[in-house]
Design a protein around this motif. Structure first.
Motif, PDB file in Angstrom:
ATOM      1  N   VAL A  78       0.860  -1.189   0.000  1.00  0.00           N
ATOM      2  CA  VAL A  78       0.000   0.000   0.000  1.00  0.00           C
ATOM      3  C   VAL A  78       0.892   1.233   0.000  1.00  0.00           C
ATOM      4  O   VAL A  78       1.612   1.487   0.962  1.00  0.00           O
ATOM      5  N   LYS A  79       0.861   2.017  -1.065  1.00  0.00           N
ATOM      6  CA  LYS A  79       1.834   3.084  -1.268  1.00  0.00           C
ATOM      7  C   LYS A  79       1.386   4.455  -0.784  1.00  0.00           C
ATOM      8  O   LYS A  79       2.202   5.364  -0.669  1.00  0.00           O
ATOM      9  N   GLY A  80       0.105   4.641  -0.508  1.00  0.00           N
ATOM     10  CA  GLY A  80      -0.363   5.944  -0.064  1.00  0.00           C
ATOM     11  C   GLY A  80      -0.915   5.893   1.349  1.00  0.00           C
ATOM     12  O   GLY A  80      -1.464   4.868   1.782  1.00  0.00           O
ATOM     13  N   PRO A  81      -0.789   6.969   2.122  1.00  0.00           N
ATOM     14  CA  PRO A  81      -1.347   6.992   3.478  1.00  0.00           C
ATOM     15  C   PRO A  81      -2.863   6.908   3.462  1.00  0.00           C
ATOM     16  O   PRO A  81      -3.511   7.250   2.472  1.00  0.00           O
ATOM     17  N   ARG A 112      12.850   3.947  -1.263  1.00  0.00           N
ATOM     18  CA  ARG A 112      12.396   2.879  -0.373  1.00  0.00           C
ATOM     19  C   ARG A 112      10.968   3.090   0.105  1.00  0.00           C
ATOM     20  O   ARG A 112      10.372   2.203   0.730  1.00  0.00           O
ATOM     21  N   ALA A 113      10.411   4.300  -0.159  1.00  0.00           N
ATOM     22  CA  ALA A 113       9.027   4.617   0.213  1.00  0.00           C
ATOM     23  C   ALA A 113       8.782   4.460   1.715  1.00  0.00           C
ATOM     24  O   ALA A 113       7.794   3.876   2.150  1.00  0.00           O
ATOM     25  N   ARG A 114       9.710   5.009   2.504  1.00  0.00           N
ATOM     26  CA  ARG A 114       9.601   4.926   3.961  1.00  0.00           C
ATOM     27  C   ARG A 114       9.698   6.306   4.596  1.00  0.00           C
ATOM     28  O   ARG A 114      10.274   6.463   5.670  1.00  0.00           O
ATOM     29  N   HIS A 115       9.127   7.296   3.953  1.00  0.00           N
ATOM     30  CA  HIS A 115       9.214   8.666   4.459  1.00  0.00           C
ATOM     31  C   HIS A 115       7.846   9.207   4.880  1.00  0.00           C
ATOM     32  O   HIS A 115       7.526  10.365   4.648  1.00  0.00           O
ATOM     33  N   PHE A 116       7.070   8.358   5.509  1.00  0.00           N
ATOM     34  CA  PHE A 116       5.779   8.763   6.036  1.00  0.00           C
ATOM     35  C   PHE A 116       5.833   8.737   7.562  1.00  0.00           C
ATOM     36  O   PHE A 116       6.567   7.954   8.155  1.00  0.00           O
ATOM     37  N   MET A 153       6.502   3.288   6.653  1.00  0.00           N
ATOM     38  CA  MET A 153       5.831   3.125   5.365  1.00  0.00           C
ATOM     39  C   MET A 153       4.538   3.938   5.374  1.00  0.00           C
ATOM     40  O   MET A 153       4.173   4.536   6.383  1.00  0.00           O
ATOM     41  N   ALA A 154       3.849   3.965   4.262  1.00  0.00           N
ATOM     42  CA  ALA A 154       2.698   4.851   4.102  1.00  0.00           C
ATOM     43  C   ALA A 154       1.658   4.672   5.196  1.00  0.00           C
ATOM     44  O   ALA A 154       1.033   5.642   5.635  1.00  0.00           O
ATOM     45  N   ARG A 155       1.472   3.434   5.664  1.00  0.00           N
ATOM     46  CA  ARG A 155       0.506   3.168   6.732  1.00  0.00           C
ATOM     47  C   ARG A 155       1.170   2.463   7.909  1.00  0.00           C
ATOM     48  O   ARG A 155       0.502   1.773   8.701  1.00  0.00           O
ATOM     49  N   GLY A 156       2.486   2.658   8.026  1.00  0.00           N
ATOM     50  CA  GLY A 156       3.205   2.014   9.105  1.00  0.00           C
ATOM     51  C   GLY A 156       3.208   0.507   8.919  1.00  0.00           C
ATOM     52  O   GLY A 156       3.312   0.001   7.812  1.00  0.00           O
ATOM     53  N   GLY A 157       3.095  -0.215  10.024  1.00  0.00           N
ATOM     54  CA  GLY A 157       3.051  -1.660   9.961  1.00  0.00           C
ATOM     55  C   GLY A 157       4.422  -2.301   9.860  1.00  0.00           C
ATOM     56  O   GLY A 157       5.445  -1.616   9.783  1.00  0.00           O
ATOM     57  N   GLN A 205       6.950   1.417  13.136  1.00  0.00           N
ATOM     58  CA  GLN A 205       5.645   0.926  12.682  1.00  0.00           C
ATOM     59  C   GLN A 205       4.505   1.913  12.901  1.00  0.00           C
ATOM     60  O   GLN A 205       3.437   1.745  12.302  1.00  0.00           O
ATOM     61  N   THR A 206       4.689   2.925  13.731  1.00  0.00           N
ATOM     62  CA  THR A 206       3.568   3.810  14.069  1.00  0.00           C
ATOM     63  C   THR A 206       3.781   5.259  13.661  1.00  0.00           C
ATOM     64  O   THR A 206       3.026   6.130  14.073  1.00  0.00           O
TER      65      THR A 206
END
Length: 315
Positions: free
Chosen positions: A53-56, A92-96, A127-131, A142-143
């Motif tokens: 899942v790529k978007g928040p 890496r798509a880890r800037h959320f 990631m976009a929604r943690g996890g 994760q949060t």
């Protein structure tokens, strides 16, 4: 194995309008895969679902669960570059992160710039929604309340925005040799303690993780005013970046706080990292202590995973 715990959930976060684009629903194929295939290999598939899942989520901001077993609703991100900072490894798509983390990073980077301490490079957040991550080595993040900041403040392209290739390929500068367990004195930068102090003195910060040899060096060079070092904790790795962990945002009832640090700023707890037992682990003659992995995630995380997306990205 249960994927999500059945504990009663608090009020559902309010949906908000996205600033970056229309809401997007995760693909039906992805939803079907998550709900049907996960029962076959829950740990692996669950991690892959969060990565897919790529978007928040288009929900009110919430950090749900614990730092090592939770998720992020209503995440946000930063522009690629701003006053006192530069995002790196954005591919890496880890800037959320939770909006509280974004606000902290803006404040810290502005303070770094005002003190003429260079430009911090911001690496992994969530990631976009943690996890949970798949094979990244992260157990936390994760949060939306954890962020890695590189020790190297000066890039070869610091005076201009980095290209996409540069952001994903530039290397951090290690300050400690993790294998030999010693400080790399030729890489030490006198600005590092000042930046760490700026971060540690912020009331929003819960902990800062650094390599044990870096913590020991900080204790050696810091004068009597060392209360800020209480939050700076020695931990595995962290030789090329420091890891900032924020407290639960005020009023966020879904967030599980970590117990506050009770040890002295430079207490005896640091001694273990230079003991015979530690060196036995480092040299492979003794197993590294492990913690049992959580078997369930908070029930609210199922809703976060399947919620519509704001469409926001970091690139």
């Amino acid at each position: 194995m249960q994927l999500f715990s059945a504990h009663p959930r608090p009020d559902k976060p309010h949906t908000r309008h996205a600033k970056t684009g229309p809401f997007k629903r995760p693909s039906l194929f992805l939803v079907f895969a998550i709900l049907t295939v996960s029962a076959l290999n829950p740990d692996r598939v669950l991690a892959n679902a969060w990565e897919a899942v790529k978007g928040p989520s288009a929900q009110g901001a919430a950090s749900i669960g614990t730092y090592t077993n939770g998720c992020l609703a209503g995440g946000e991100t930063l522009p690629l570059r701003g006053e006192g900072y530069q995002l790196v490894r954005t591919g890496r798509a880890r800037h959320f992160a939770h909006p509280a983390t974004i606000a902290f990073l803006k404040d810290l980077s502005q303070s770094v710039a005002q003190h003429q301490l260079g430009r911090i490079q911001i690496g992994d957040m969530s990631m976009a929604r943690g996890g949970p991550f798949g094979n990244s080595g992260h157990s936390s993040h994760q949060t939306g309340l954890d962020v890695d900041i590189w020790y190297s403040q000066d890039l070869r392209a610091a005076e201009r925005p980095l290209t996409r290739w540069e952001r994903d390929n530039i290397s951090a500068i290690p300050l400690a040799d993790a294998r030999r367990h010693r400080l790399i004195e030729e890489n030490w930068d006198e600005r590092v303690p000042q930046i760490l102090r700026l971060a540690a003195q912020d009331k929003r910060v819960e902990r800062i993780f650094v390599h044990p040899t870096i913590k020991r060096h900080l204790c050696e060079i810091t004068g009597p005013n060392r209360e800020w070092l209480r939050k700076v904790r020695p931990w595995w790795g962290h030789n090329y970046h420091f890891h900032v962990r924020l407290t639960c945002p005020p009023g966020d009832s879904t967030c599980t706080p970590q117990a506050p640090v009770r040890t002295e700023p430079c207490g005896n707890d640091l001694d273990w990292w230079f003991s015979d037992e530690f060196y036995a682990i480092l040299n492979g003659t003794k197993a590294k202590p492990t913690r049992p992995k959580p078997k369930t995630m908070p029930q609210q995380c199922r809703q976060v995973l399947l919620a519509p997306s704001t469409g926001a990205t970091t690139d």
